[in-house]
Write a protein that holds these residues in place. Structure first.
Motif, PDB file in Angstrom:
ATOM      1  N   TYR A 110      29.007   3.654 -25.342  1.00 16.12           N
ATOM      2  CA  TYR A 110      30.119   4.290 -24.626  1.00 16.12           C
ATOM      3  C   TYR A 110      30.441   3.732 -23.347  1.00 16.12           C
ATOM      4  O   TYR A 110      31.612   3.730 -22.780  1.00 16.12           O
ATOM      5  CB  TYR A 110      29.353   6.079 -24.146  1.00 16.12           C
ATOM      6  CG  TYR A 110      30.424   6.769 -23.890  1.00 16.12           C
ATOM      7  CD1 TYR A 110      31.342   7.477 -24.583  1.00 16.12           C
ATOM      8  CD2 TYR A 110      30.579   6.895 -22.185  1.00 16.12           C
ATOM      9  CE1 TYR A 110      32.114   8.442 -23.945  1.00 16.12           C
ATOM     10  CE2 TYR A 110      31.468   7.868 -21.886  1.00 16.12           C
ATOM     11  CZ  TYR A 110      32.076   8.636 -22.504  1.00 16.12           C
ATOM     12  OH  TYR A 110      33.122   9.429 -22.133  1.00 16.12           O
TER      13      TYR A 110
ATOM     14  N   MET B  15      27.780  11.887 -22.515  1.00 17.42           N
ATOM     15  CA  MET B  15      27.823  10.563 -22.243  1.00 17.42           C
ATOM     16  C   MET B  15      28.898  10.365 -21.157  1.00 17.42           C
ATOM     17  O   MET B  15      28.744   9.669 -20.257  1.00 17.42           O
ATOM     18  CB  MET B  15      28.828   9.778 -23.547  1.00 17.42           C
ATOM     19  CG  MET B  15      27.659   9.332 -24.546  1.00 17.42           C
ATOM     20  SD  MET B  15      26.150   8.433 -24.412  1.00 17.42           S
ATOM     21  CE  MET B  15      24.845   9.669 -24.253  1.00 17.42           C
ATOM     22  N   SER B  16      29.911  11.227 -21.178  1.00 16.71           N
ATOM     23  CA  SER B  16      31.000  11.521 -20.121  1.00 16.71           C
ATOM     24  C   SER B  16      30.072  11.872 -18.812  1.00 16.71           C
ATOM     25  O   SER B  16      30.786  11.017 -17.634  1.00 16.71           O
ATOM     26  CB  SER B  16      32.115  12.332 -20.436  1.00 16.71           C
ATOM     27  OG  SER B  16      31.688  13.539 -20.814  1.00 16.71           O
TER      28      SER B  16
ATOM     29  N   ARG C 133      38.498   7.348 -22.430  1.00 19.80           N
ATOM     30  CA  ARG C 133      37.746   7.705 -23.143  1.00 19.80           C
ATOM     31  C   ARG C 133      38.320   9.447 -23.344  1.00 19.80           C
ATOM     32  O   ARG C 133      38.454   9.855 -22.300  1.00 19.80           O
ATOM     33  CB  ARG C 133      36.368   7.468 -22.870  1.00 19.80           C
ATOM     34  CG  ARG C 133      36.120   6.067 -23.416  1.00 19.80           C
ATOM     35  CD  ARG C 133      34.970   5.461 -22.581  1.00 19.80           C
ATOM     36  NE  ARG C 133      34.788   5.740 -21.187  1.00 19.80           N
ATOM     37  CZ  ARG C 133      34.081   5.562 -20.138  1.00 19.80           C
ATOM     38  NH1 ARG C 133      32.772   5.109 -20.789  1.00 19.80           N
ATOM     39  NH2 ARG C 133      34.267   5.466 -18.869  1.00 19.80           N
ATOM     40  N   ILE C 134      37.819   9.881 -24.492  1.00 21.75           N
ATOM     41  CA  ILE C 134      38.183  11.125 -24.574  1.00 21.75           C
ATOM     42  C   ILE C 134      36.844  12.020 -24.079  1.00 21.75           C
ATOM     43  O   ILE C 134      35.844  11.659 -24.489  1.00 21.75           O
ATOM     44  CB  ILE C 134      38.448  11.760 -26.036  1.00 21.75           C
ATOM     45  CG1 ILE C 134      39.755  10.842 -26.381  1.00 21.75           C
ATOM     46  CG2 ILE C 134      38.522  12.984 -26.154  1.00 21.75           C
ATOM     47  CD1 ILE C 134      39.843  11.060 -28.139  1.00 21.75           C
ATOM     48  N   ILE C 135      37.222  13.252 -23.308  1.00 22.36           N
ATOM     49  CA  ILE C 135      36.144  13.615 -22.870  1.00 22.36           C
ATOM     50  C   ILE C 135      36.118  14.959 -23.426  1.00 22.36           C
ATOM     51  O   ILE C 135      37.246  15.836 -23.233  1.00 22.36           O
ATOM     52  CB  ILE C 135      36.242  13.989 -21.161  1.00 22.36           C
ATOM     53  CG1 ILE C 135      36.222  12.697 -20.495  1.00 22.36           C
ATOM     54  CG2 ILE C 135      34.977  14.988 -20.711  1.00 22.36           C
ATOM     55  CD1 ILE C 135      36.625  12.520 -18.977  1.00 22.36           C
ATOM     56  N   SER C 136      35.000  15.705 -24.060  1.00 22.82           N
ATOM     57  CA  SER C 136      35.224  16.933 -24.685  1.00 22.82           C
ATOM     58  C   SER C 136      35.256  18.030 -23.768  1.00 22.82           C
ATOM     59  O   SER C 136      34.740  17.847 -22.583  1.00 22.82           O
ATOM     60  CB  SER C 136      34.071  16.863 -25.515  1.00 22.82           C
ATOM     61  OG  SER C 136      32.817  17.091 -24.943  1.00 22.82           O
ATOM     62  N   LYS C 137      35.711  19.146 -24.106  1.00 25.04           N
ATOM     63  CA  LYS C 137      35.832  20.291 -23.340  1.00 25.04           C
ATOM     64  C   LYS C 137      34.516  20.985 -22.980  1.00 25.04           C
ATOM     65  O   LYS C 137      34.297  21.140 -21.891  1.00 25.04           O
ATOM     66  CB  LYS C 137      36.548  21.548 -24.020  1.00 25.04           C
ATOM     67  CG  LYS C 137      37.959  21.196 -23.811  1.00 25.04           C
ATOM     68  CD  LYS C 137      38.769  22.206 -24.728  1.00 25.04           C
ATOM     69  CE  LYS C 137      38.770  22.006 -26.271  1.00 25.04           C
ATOM     70  NZ  LYS C 137      39.425  22.883 -27.127  1.00 25.04           N
TER      71      LYS C 137
ATOM     72  N   TYR D  53      44.584  17.085 -28.342  1.00 25.47           N
ATOM     73  CA  TYR D  53      44.691  18.370 -29.168  1.00 25.47           C
ATOM     74  C   TYR D  53      43.447  18.608 -29.894  1.00 25.47           C
ATOM     75  O   TYR D  53      43.182  17.861 -30.782  1.00 25.47           O
ATOM     76  CB  TYR D  53      45.924  18.316 -30.098  1.00 25.47           C
ATOM     77  CG  TYR D  53      45.903  19.873 -30.570  1.00 25.47           C
ATOM     78  CD1 TYR D  53      46.172  20.992 -29.858  1.00 25.47           C
ATOM     79  CD2 TYR D  53      45.443  20.090 -31.877  1.00 25.47           C
ATOM     80  CE1 TYR D  53      46.107  22.229 -30.444  1.00 25.47           C
ATOM     81  CE2 TYR D  53      45.527  21.204 -32.621  1.00 25.47           C
ATOM     82  CZ  TYR D  53      45.728  22.404 -31.609  1.00 25.47           C
ATOM     83  OH  TYR D  53      45.587  23.524 -32.306  1.00 25.47           O
ATOM     84  N   GLY D  54      42.693  19.587 -29.549  1.00 23.92           N
ATOM     85  CA  GLY D  54      41.538  20.090 -30.437  1.00 23.92           C
ATOM     86  C   GLY D  54      40.421  19.329 -29.924  1.00 23.92           C
ATOM     87  O   GLY D  54      39.178  19.692 -30.554  1.00 23.92           O
ATOM     88  N   MET D  55      40.540  18.376 -28.985  1.00 21.60           N
ATOM     89  CA  MET D  55      39.057  17.363 -28.664  1.00 21.60           C
ATOM     90  C   MET D  55      38.971  17.600 -27.239  1.00 21.60           C
ATOM     91  O   MET D  55      37.818  17.697 -26.870  1.00 21.60           O
ATOM     92  CB  MET D  55      39.546  16.003 -29.062  1.00 21.60           C
ATOM     93  CG  MET D  55      39.855  15.758 -30.639  1.00 21.60           C
ATOM     94  SD  MET D  55      39.429  14.077 -30.969  1.00 21.60           S
ATOM     95  CE  MET D  55      40.990  13.655 -31.456  1.00 21.60           C
TER      96      MET D  55
END
Lengths: 421, 224
Positions: free
Chosen positions: B19, B105-106, B167-171, B216-218
């Motif tokens: 990551y 990880m974020s 990087r994509i951070i989850s909700k 979207y959705g992530m």
């Protein structure tokens, strides 16, 4: 409830009384027989003395004079129709006491100067009533002595023989499994007490061990779960970065996130419970609950917005407590969380502090919750996927640890939770 | 930037390195107490991620020896033993942060970011992203040299995004981060959406580019 010693004392006294009562007739009979034998012997002796010393010197003309001076040894005409040479029971009128008195009497034929006479020797007996009375008094004295004796003896017995038993009893009463204090019985020279102590020691040791291992198990298991959970979550975070993730797959990842979040929440709560059981929150400080409430209210109000829930706080009176800060925070958070989680769309929550009472009232399911199972672990089957089933158990345990009281009630379609500090 | 990951769970260590590589961090590993002691003796790092339960010894001992050698590394404790005593003790000895397992990880990346910034840019700790300037000490933001007032939550959110660039951070991660100590109590992503929306709006109004992307959705992503 009677004390053991009082109970034995009562048995002793009752049985002593019964035994004495049973023995009374034989005592009476024996003492009477002894007395009569004694009297009879004395009569016989007098007769022998009379025949030996007096009879030879007497003349017939002496008889009236003799009878005038002797009350109990008299010389009568031989016409007396009584059995001779056998001591019999007979009553004579006593002019002094003006009543009939019992006598033992011996009639014997004698000759004075060749003339036949009957010699009568009699001895006054104690009256029957007097004998009974004396026996009664004697028995009463014996009974009193026994009573005092029994009480004293039982006191001594209690202080010597039963002492180890009462010590064991005290120890058992003060035994608290959560304190993990090992158990030390004093030695006793009585086999039964030694046996009792050994059995209790074994029992408590097993209990302590079971309790300890259960606590350790929960804590260790929860700790051990943290690492695989961390791996799981980290891999999800990485998976999310894949550029070619489809919408479908992203949705699955999201569901996995929710599941792992729930798992981790459950684990944290189990760990918290185990830590509380292991008394790991011993340090306490003075806390202002109102300040703590005000600090977290913005966060929870924000969370409540999603369901459009009205949050009202009337923190009128300041509640000061002496407790562990972390636990107090968990208590407040869980109560507020509970009020939001189990609320309905467009519902309401009101929070108030009054006279050391914190009350949280919220709308929700339109029927009362099961008050018995409510505070048990997993005791309240929730339809809520996000609920860990441990929130209220944690609240209850924190309240118990601090000797606070927590009550649930349902009225006017509202759920009320009240904590009394 | 060099990071030492002291963690005996290989999968977790790999995930972290994987990551973090996005940020141009070079990660090295140590899986045992001895290995870790050797590495900190010889090399220097910008940040050390320290697991407390290690084969061969207590991670706190490593922290103690680091501090006794006056090493300047930032240290983040990552521990499965989520206990207040450990946290207090670790921070007292000189750790910069304490992150209980499991973590996102974020969250880790944002914390490393913050520790390194603090260590390396003492007094003038400012992050520049094109027209955007974030002053970490004053906790202020300006766009095109014009101050942009943000709420505390929005500022937090901005830093978190900047610590996880590209990087994509989850909700879920964002929700936990914004909840702070009340973390992961409610699976409630609505408030995350609200905060992100407000931040995006403010940045756009101040004339910043649209760095925050909704995936979207992530979740969300900072692209710059």
């Amino acid at each position: 409830m009677n004390k053991l010693l009082n109970k034995t004392l009562v048995y002793y006294i009752v049985s002593a009384f019964v035994l004495l009562l049973l023995s009374a007739p034989s005592y009476y009979w024996f003492s009477r027989k002894l007395y009569i034998d004694d009297v009879d012997e004395a009569i016989q002796l007098r007769k022998d003395d009379f025949i030996k010393d007096a009879l030879n010197t007497l003349t017939t003309s002496d008889v009236p004079t003799w009878n005038r001076f002797n009350r109990d040894i008299r010389i009568l005409s031989d016409t007396v129709s009584k059995v001779r040479e056998s001591i019999i029971q007979q009553e004579f009128y006593d002019s002094g006491a003006k009543e009939l008195e019992p006598y033992r009497v011996l009639y014997s034929d004698v000759e004075i100067e060749g003339a036949p006479y009957t010699l009568m020797i009699r001895l006054n007996l104690v009256e029957w009533e007097d004998l009974v009375e004396t026996t009664g008094i004697l028995y009463l004295i014996i009974l009193m002595v026994l009573l005092v004796g029994f009480v004293l003896v039982s006191k001594i017995i209690s202080s010597i023989i039963w002492k180890p038993f009462y010590r064991t009893l005290d120890l058992m009463e003060s035994f608290d499994i959560a304190s993990q204090e090992p158990f030390y019985f004093s030695e006793s020279r009585v086999v039964e007490f030694q046996q009792l102590n050994k059995a209790l020691e074994k029992l408590t040791r097993q209990n302590l061990r079971a309790f300890q291992s259960q606590k350790e198990f929960t804590e260790n298991a929860a700790h051990e779960l943290q690492t695989p959970l961390a791996v799981f979550q980290s891999k999800l975070d990485l998976l999310l970065q894949s550029p070619d993730l489809t919408e479908n797959q992203a949705e699955i990842v999201q569901q996995l996130y929710d599941a792992v979040a729930r798992l981790s929440r459950l684990n944290k709560n189990l760990l918290l419970l185990a830590k509380m059981e292991n008394q790991q929150f011993a340090d306490k400080e003075d806390l202002n609950l109102n300040a703590m409430l005000e600090e977290v209210l913005p966060y929870f109000s924000e969370q409540a917005e999603e369901k459009n829930i009205q949050v009202e706080a009337e923190l009128d009176e300041t509640i000061q407590v002496h407790s562990n800060r972390s636990l107090a925070e968990v208590l407040i958070n869980n109560l507020l969380l509970n009020a939001i989680r189990h609320n309905v769309q467009d519902g309401s929550i009101s929070i108030s502090t009054k006279q050391n009472h914190l009350q949280i009232t919220n709308t929700g399911k339109a029927s009362a919750l099961d008050a018995d199972g409510l505070f048990k672990r997993f005791g309240n089957p929730s339809q809520h996927a996000n609920s860990s089933g441990l929130g209220l158990a944690i609240i209850k345990m924190i309240a118990d640890l601090n000797q606070w009281e927590i009550d649930y009630s349902f009225s006017n379609n509202l759920h009320h939770f009240v904590v009394k500090f | 930037m060099k990071i030492l990951i002291i963690e005996d769970e290989k999968e977790l260590a790999d995930s972290m390195a994987d990551y973090l590589k996005e940020e141009d961090y070079r990660c090295e590993f140590a899986a045992t107490f001895l290995e870790a002691s050797d590495k900190i003796e010889i090399y220097e790092y910008d940040c050390i991620l320290l697991d407390l339960m290690l084969p061969g010894g207590d991670g706190l001992k490593i922290l103690e020896s680091l501090k006794s050698q006056n090493k300047q590394e930032g240290v983040i404790i990552i521990s499965a033993r989520n206990s207040i005593e450990d946290k207090v003790k670790g921070l007292q000895i000189g750790a910069d942060d304490y992150l209980p397992k499991p973590f996102h990880m974020s969250e880790l990346s944002a914390r490393i970011h913050s520790v390194i910034r603090r260590r390396h840019f003492g007094t003038t700790n400012k992050i520049h992203v094109n027209e955007l300037e974030v002053d970490l000490l004053a906790k202020s933001v300006s766009v095109h040299e014009k101050a942009l007032p943000l709420t505390k939550k929005e500022f937090d959110l901005l830093l978190f995004l900047l610590g996880n660039k590209n990087r994509i951070i989850s909700k879920s991660a964002l929700a936990e981060h914004l909840s702070g100590d009340m973390a992961d109590m409610l699976d409630n992503h609505g408030f995350v959406y609200a905060h992100v929306k407000n931040l995006k709006k403010k940045l756009a109004e101040a004339g910043a580019k649209e760095y925050i992307k909704t995936i979207y959705g992530m979740g969300y992503k900072w692209e710059s």
